[in-house]
Design a protein around this motif. Structure first.
Motif, PDB file in Angstrom:
ATOM      1  N   GLY A  46      -0.328 -22.573 -32.996  1.00  0.00           N
ATOM      2  CA  GLY A  46      -1.272 -23.582 -33.477  1.00  0.00           C
ATOM      3  C   GLY A  46      -0.615 -24.675 -34.305  1.00  0.00           C
ATOM      4  N   MET A  47       0.589 -25.053 -33.918  1.00  0.00           N
ATOM      5  CA  MET A  47       1.330 -26.050 -34.708  1.00  0.00           C
ATOM      6  C   MET A  47       1.068 -27.460 -34.189  1.00  0.00           C
ATOM      7  N   PRO A  48       0.735 -28.402 -35.062  1.00  0.00           N
ATOM      8  CA  PRO A  48       0.752 -29.793 -34.623  1.00  0.00           C
ATOM      9  C   PRO A  48       2.176 -30.164 -34.192  1.00  0.00           C
ATOM     10  N   LEU A  61       9.731 -25.659 -26.255  1.00  0.00           N
ATOM     11  CA  LEU A  61       9.544 -25.348 -27.675  1.00  0.00           C
ATOM     12  C   LEU A  61       8.135 -25.796 -28.126  1.00  0.00           C
ATOM     13  N   ALA A  62       7.763 -26.975 -27.669  1.00  0.00           N
ATOM     14  CA  ALA A  62       6.430 -27.500 -27.996  1.00  0.00           C
ATOM     15  C   ALA A  62       5.342 -26.562 -27.466  1.00  0.00           C
ATOM     16  N   GLN A  63       5.554 -26.032 -26.269  1.00  0.00           N
ATOM     17  CA  GLN A  63       4.583 -25.112 -25.665  1.00  0.00           C
ATOM     18  C   GLN A  63       4.381 -23.888 -26.565  1.00  0.00           C
ATOM     19  N   ARG A  64       5.507 -23.329 -27.029  1.00  0.00           N
ATOM     20  CA  ARG A  64       5.418 -22.145 -27.900  1.00  0.00           C
ATOM     21  C   ARG A  64       4.701 -22.490 -29.205  1.00  0.00           C
ATOM     22  N   GLY A  65       5.082 -23.612 -29.793  1.00  0.00           N
ATOM     23  CA  GLY A  65       4.500 -23.991 -31.077  1.00  0.00           C
ATOM     24  C   GLY A  65       3.011 -24.285 -30.966  1.00  0.00           C
ATOM     25  N   PRO A  77       3.994 -39.329 -22.072  1.00  0.00           N
ATOM     26  CA  PRO A  77       2.533 -39.185 -22.031  1.00  0.00           C
ATOM     27  C   PRO A  77       2.078 -37.787 -21.592  1.00  0.00           C
ATOM     28  N   ALA A  78       2.798 -37.157 -20.652  1.00  0.00           N
ATOM     29  CA  ALA A  78       2.379 -35.835 -20.161  1.00  0.00           C
ATOM     30  C   ALA A  78       2.460 -34.809 -21.289  1.00  0.00           C
ATOM     31  N   VAL A  79       3.521 -34.912 -22.100  1.00  0.00           N
ATOM     32  CA  VAL A  79       3.698 -33.991 -23.226  1.00  0.00           C
ATOM     33  C   VAL A  79       2.605 -34.236 -24.266  1.00  0.00           C
ATOM     34  N   GLU A  80       2.279 -35.497 -24.458  1.00  0.00           N
ATOM     35  CA  GLU A  80       1.258 -35.840 -25.450  1.00  0.00           C
ATOM     36  C   GLU A  80      -0.089 -35.266 -25.046  1.00  0.00           C
ATOM     37  N   SER A  81      -0.422 -35.369 -23.740  1.00  0.00           N
ATOM     38  CA  SER A  81      -1.738 -34.857 -23.364  1.00  0.00           C
ATOM     39  C   SER A  81      -1.736 -33.328 -23.296  1.00  0.00           C
ATOM     40  N   ARG A  82      -0.622 -32.702 -22.930  1.00  0.00           N
ATOM     41  CA  ARG A  82      -0.601 -31.236 -22.808  1.00  0.00           C
ATOM     42  C   ARG A  82      -0.621 -30.539 -24.177  1.00  0.00           C
ATOM     43  N   PHE A  83       0.142 -31.095 -25.115  1.00  0.00           N
ATOM     44  CA  PHE A  83       0.277 -30.406 -26.409  1.00  0.00           C
ATOM     45  C   PHE A  83      -0.346 -31.194 -27.559  1.00  0.00           C
ATOM     46  N   GLY A  84      -1.021 -32.281 -27.250  1.00  0.00           N
ATOM     47  CA  GLY A  84      -1.550 -33.132 -28.315  1.00  0.00           C
ATOM     48  C   GLY A  84      -0.432 -33.685 -29.178  1.00  0.00           C
ATOM     49  N   ALA A  85       0.754 -33.840 -28.571  1.00  0.00           N
ATOM     50  CA  ALA A  85       1.928 -34.243 -29.364  1.00  0.00           C
ATOM     51  C   ALA A  85       1.886 -35.729 -29.695  1.00  0.00           C
ATOM     52  N   GLY A  86       2.452 -36.078 -30.839  1.00  0.00           N
ATOM     53  CA  GLY A  86       2.490 -37.481 -31.246  1.00  0.00           C
ATOM     54  C   GLY A  86       3.919 -37.991 -31.315  1.00  0.00           C
ATOM     55  N   TYR A  87       4.137 -39.175 -30.720  1.00  0.00           N
ATOM     56  CA  TYR A  87       5.469 -39.779 -30.785  1.00  0.00           C
ATOM     57  C   TYR A  87       5.687 -40.360 -32.179  1.00  0.00           C
ATOM     58  N   ARG A  88       6.893 -40.210 -32.710  1.00  0.00           N
ATOM     59  CA  ARG A  88       7.243 -40.759 -34.023  1.00  0.00           C
ATOM     60  C   ARG A  88       8.612 -41.428 -33.941  1.00  0.00           C
ATOM     61  N   SER A  89       8.840 -42.403 -34.812  1.00  0.00           N
ATOM     62  CA  SER A  89      10.209 -42.884 -34.998  1.00  0.00           C
ATOM     63  C   SER A  89      11.000 -41.726 -35.594  1.00  0.00           C
ATOM     64  N   LEU A  90      12.322 -41.803 -35.524  1.00  0.00           N
ATOM     65  CA  LEU A  90      13.144 -40.727 -36.087  1.00  0.00           C
ATOM     66  C   LEU A  90      12.834 -40.558 -37.577  1.00  0.00           C
ATOM     67  N   HIS A 103       2.844 -20.573 -38.515  1.00  0.00           N
ATOM     68  CA  HIS A 103       1.617 -21.016 -37.819  1.00  0.00           C
ATOM     69  C   HIS A 103       0.968 -22.173 -38.581  1.00  0.00           C
ATOM     70  N   GLY A 104       0.505 -23.126 -37.834  1.00  0.00           N
ATOM     71  CA  GLY A 104      -0.214 -24.244 -38.439  1.00  0.00           C
ATOM     72  C   GLY A 104       0.678 -25.311 -39.043  1.00  0.00           C
ATOM     73  N   LYS A 105       1.984 -25.071 -39.135  1.00  0.00           N
ATOM     74  CA  LYS A 105       2.887 -26.081 -39.710  1.00  0.00           C
ATOM     75  C   LYS A 105       3.280 -27.101 -38.635  1.00  0.00           C
ATOM     76  N   THR A 106       3.765 -28.242 -39.095  1.00  0.00           N
ATOM     77  CA  THR A 106       4.099 -29.310 -38.136  1.00  0.00           C
ATOM     78  C   THR A 106       5.496 -29.121 -37.564  1.00  0.00           C
TER      79      THR A 106
END
Ligand code: DGY
Length: 320
Positions: free
Chosen positions: A169-171, A160-164, A181-194, A144-147
């Motif tokens: 409470g995982m970033p 998987l993002a939904q569960r986390g 964009p839909a994933v970003e707004s639903r889960f507060g997810a951030g896009y990253r380079s690999l 919990h709470g880990k990225t």
């Protein structure tokens, strides 16, 4: 006259009856072993094929001149040569959606099992070695709470993002061929380079398909970018990873642990170094393997094949 289907996977009685209502069916058992010769002998009559886990390349499919459609009981289509199928006008279908949640459950099981050392500690109890309260040498790490870093933000990545996000409470950070964009707004997810994802995530989870572009995507360079505390999870395909590089990363302590449902070679060789490591949880490509989901996948494949052989466009036609 009914079309001829060669089935190389056992179906439940209701699904077999449904298929037989539309086609003449030849069932081949143990297609990778004793049934291979029988499979090859049946191919010249086949209008449709239905099964999974068999590489269907030109060597085999050239034996099937009447072939119109293949219904794969899988979401992954790495066992097929899509260009070859297009050239021959053979329809390929897969079984997305019905396995998404179950496969994400497997991913989370591996996250929990590796972080909390579930298999290792359960074996300690089983072996009669639980003789005192656990000390730090046997402690795990929090989930919990880990990225949570997800590579490949398709349906399974999203589940998987939904569960986390909602459960633990995982970033969420992710890498994908395009931003979502839909994933970003639903889960507060951030896009990253690999590279940024590998450096930042506590859990690096692979959920992307195996293609010419993703084969060998994660190798020595990528493991070197991960943090010593990070945990690597693969529920995608073994060949997305350089397995020798993974073994070396674990041996050198470059990463903390690995949860692996897929391998370069399946079944994995019993003498693989991965199977000797306490910090590796290895499962037998069981991502979608529940009674409910496997039946739903088979039903989906049967419906796809019936539709394709009737000359319709099946819902789950794989486009190149
Ligand atoms: C799939 O559906 O692709 C699973 O990995 C089983 O092969």
């Amino acid at each position: 006259m009914k079309k001829h289907v060669v089935l190389y996977k056992t179906l439940s009685a209701p699904l077999m009856a449904r298929l037989k209502a539309h086609a003449e069916v030849t069932l081949i058992e143990d297609v990778k072993g004793t049934g291979l010769a029988q499979f090859k002998a049946a191919l010249p009559q086949a209008h449709g094929l239905l099964g999974a886990s068999l590489k269907l390349d030109a060597t085999l499919l050239d034996l099937a001149p009447k072939l119109e459609a293949i219904a794969s009981v899988s979401v992954g289509v790495d066992n097929y040569d899509i260009d070859y199928l297009h050239r021959r006008g053979i329809v390929l279908t897969n079984t997305p959606d019905v396995l998404t949640q179950t496969t994400a459950d497997t991913g989370f099981a591996l996250i929990m099992a590796t972080a909390r050392r579930v298999v290792e500690l359960a074996n300690l109890v089983r072996n009669g070695q639980w003789t005192q309260n656990l000390g730090a040498a046997h402690f795990g790490t929090d989930v919990h709470g880990k990225t949570l870093g997800i590579i490949g933000m398709g349906r399974i990545g999203e589940a998987l993002a939904q569960r986390g996000h909602f459960g633990f409470g995982m970033p969420i950070i992710y890498h994908s061929h395009s931003a979502k964009p839909a994933v970003e707004s639903r889960f507060g997810a951030g896009y990253r380079s690999l590279e940024a994802l590998l450096q930042e995530a506590d859990f690096v989870c692979l959920t992307l398909p195996l293609t010419a572009q993703t084969e060998g995507l994660i190798g020595a360079r990528e493991f070197a970018l991960m943090r010593r505390e990070s945990i690597f999870i693969n529920i995608a395909r073994g060949k997305v990873v350089d397995e020798q590089a993974l073994i070396e990363a674990l041996q050198k302590g470059q990463i903390r642990a690995a949860g692996l449902d897929v391998f370069e070679r399946e079944p994995i060789a019993p003498d693989s170094p991965l199977l000797k490591m306490d910090n590796v949880v290895a499962t037998p490509h069981m991502g979608s393997a529940t009674h409910e989901t496997r039946e739903a996948m088979a039903r989906c494949a049967v419906d796809n094949l019936i539709s394709a052989l009737a000359g319709e466009t099946p819902t789950n036609r794989v486009e190149g």
